[in-house]
Enzyme design. Structure first.
Site, PDB file in Angstrom:
ATOM      1  CG  HIS A  58      -1.738   1.188   1.443  1.00 14.24           C
ATOM      2  ND1 HIS A  58      -3.114   1.165   1.351  1.00 14.24           N
ATOM      3  CD2 HIS A  58      -1.407   2.482   1.755  1.00 14.24           C
ATOM      4  CE1 HIS A  58      -3.586   2.376   1.577  1.00 14.24           C
ATOM      5  NE2 HIS A  58      -2.566   3.194   1.832  1.00 14.24           N
ATOM      6  CD  GLU A  59       1.722   3.537   3.721  1.00 15.63           C
ATOM      7  OE1 GLU A  59       1.937   4.569   3.052  1.00 15.63           O
ATOM      8  OE2 GLU A  59       0.763   3.428   4.490  1.00 15.63           O
ATOM      9  CG  HIS A  62       0.297   6.010  -0.937  1.00 21.15           C
ATOM     10  ND1 HIS A  62      -0.788   6.564  -1.592  1.00 21.15           N
ATOM     11  CD2 HIS A  62      -0.200   5.446   0.199  1.00 21.15           C
ATOM     12  CE1 HIS A  62      -1.887   6.331  -0.895  1.00 21.15           C
ATOM     13  NE2 HIS A  62      -1.551   5.651   0.192  1.00 21.15           N
TER      14      HIS A  62
END
Length: 268
Positions: A58-59, A62
């Protein structure tokens, strides 16, 4: 040579992440083969490791999107190594989400990578950076639920099936909560570039409390019931029953009293 080596190390997958991935693989095999002395503990390690892997991805999503949008500093910060220890707030992004899973079985969205937004031009790019993280959870949920809605579960051990169902629930809740248009969450980050500067300035001081507000509201029984009714309706649509999720959570929380129907089904 030194500069090239540094750039390479900034993008090399971290041994920490590889170790977590190895735990996920080994314990997943143990759950599948039922070769662990404690099946519940194996389910716990498998789901927890898989959950941490999804948080790292997820990170990473980004950061990777920010890199291609103009913020080249994310590499130097170590965000492209998938190392959770490199995050700005490792506690918020890893420790708290894992604790919430242990305590209540809900996918807590985290936020840890610091993007230097002033380096990025274009509202669509800013929106895409914010959307990239929860879209990773959506993809993870699709992968976890695919065997259910494709009818490909013949021969899959029940313990692994239940664990996968519970992991899918975590991804679905994380994606939905993250996409809420609440300051501090990714959903607000998607729409923020399109809001007036004045409105954004007014909202900015409340961003650190957005997630707390969401969970405070979820503690209201009526809201909690409506939220999970919607979640399980979606899960049913994906072929994952509430009973399968409940048994997965039951196996995961091996230290609590287990439901006989789940333990009997797995032991057959």
């Amino acid at each position: 040579m030194t500069s090239a080596t540094t750039r390479s190390s900034e993008r090399r997958i971290s041994p920490v992440f590889l170790g977590i991935g190895a735990i996920m693989a080994v314990t997943g095999w143990a759950v599948w083969a039922d070769s662990s002395p404690s099946l519940g503990f194996a389910v716990f390690l498998f789901v927890t490791a898989a959950w941490i892997v999804s948080l790292c991805l997820h990170e990473y999503a980004h950061a990777r999107t920010a890199l291609h949008s103009g913020d080249l500093t994310v590499a130097a910060k170590g965000y492209l190594t998938l190392n959770p220890l490199k995050y700005t707030h490792a506690v918020l992004s890893i420790v708290l989400p894992v604790l919430f899973v242990i305590m209540g079985g809900i996918g807590l969205p985290g936020g840890a990578v610091f993007i230097e937004r002033h380096r990025i031009r274009g509202r669509w790019k800013h929106s895409l950076i914010s959307a990239a993280g929860p879209l990773t959870n959506v993809l993870f949920a699709v992968v976890c639920t695919a065997p259910f809605w494709l009818g490909a579960l013949d021969g899959v051990p029940l313990a692994f099936r239940f664990a996968l169902a519970f992991l899918a629930l975590l991804q679905v809740t994380a994606a939905i909560l993250n996409f809420l248009p609440v300051p501090g969450l990714d959903g607000y980050g998607v729409i923020e570039p399109w809001l007036s500067p004045g409105f954004r300035r007014q909202v900015e001081p409340y961003a650190p409390f957005g997630l707390l507000a969401v969970f405070g509201i979820l503690f209201i029984p009526e809201v909690n019931h409506a939220f999970f009714d919607a979640i399980f309706a979606l899960m049913d649509g994906l072929g994952v029953s509430r009973a399968e999720v409940a048994c997965g959570q039951d196996l995961y929380r091996f230290w609590t009293e287990q439901y006989p129907v789940c333990t009997e089904a797995v032991s057959r």
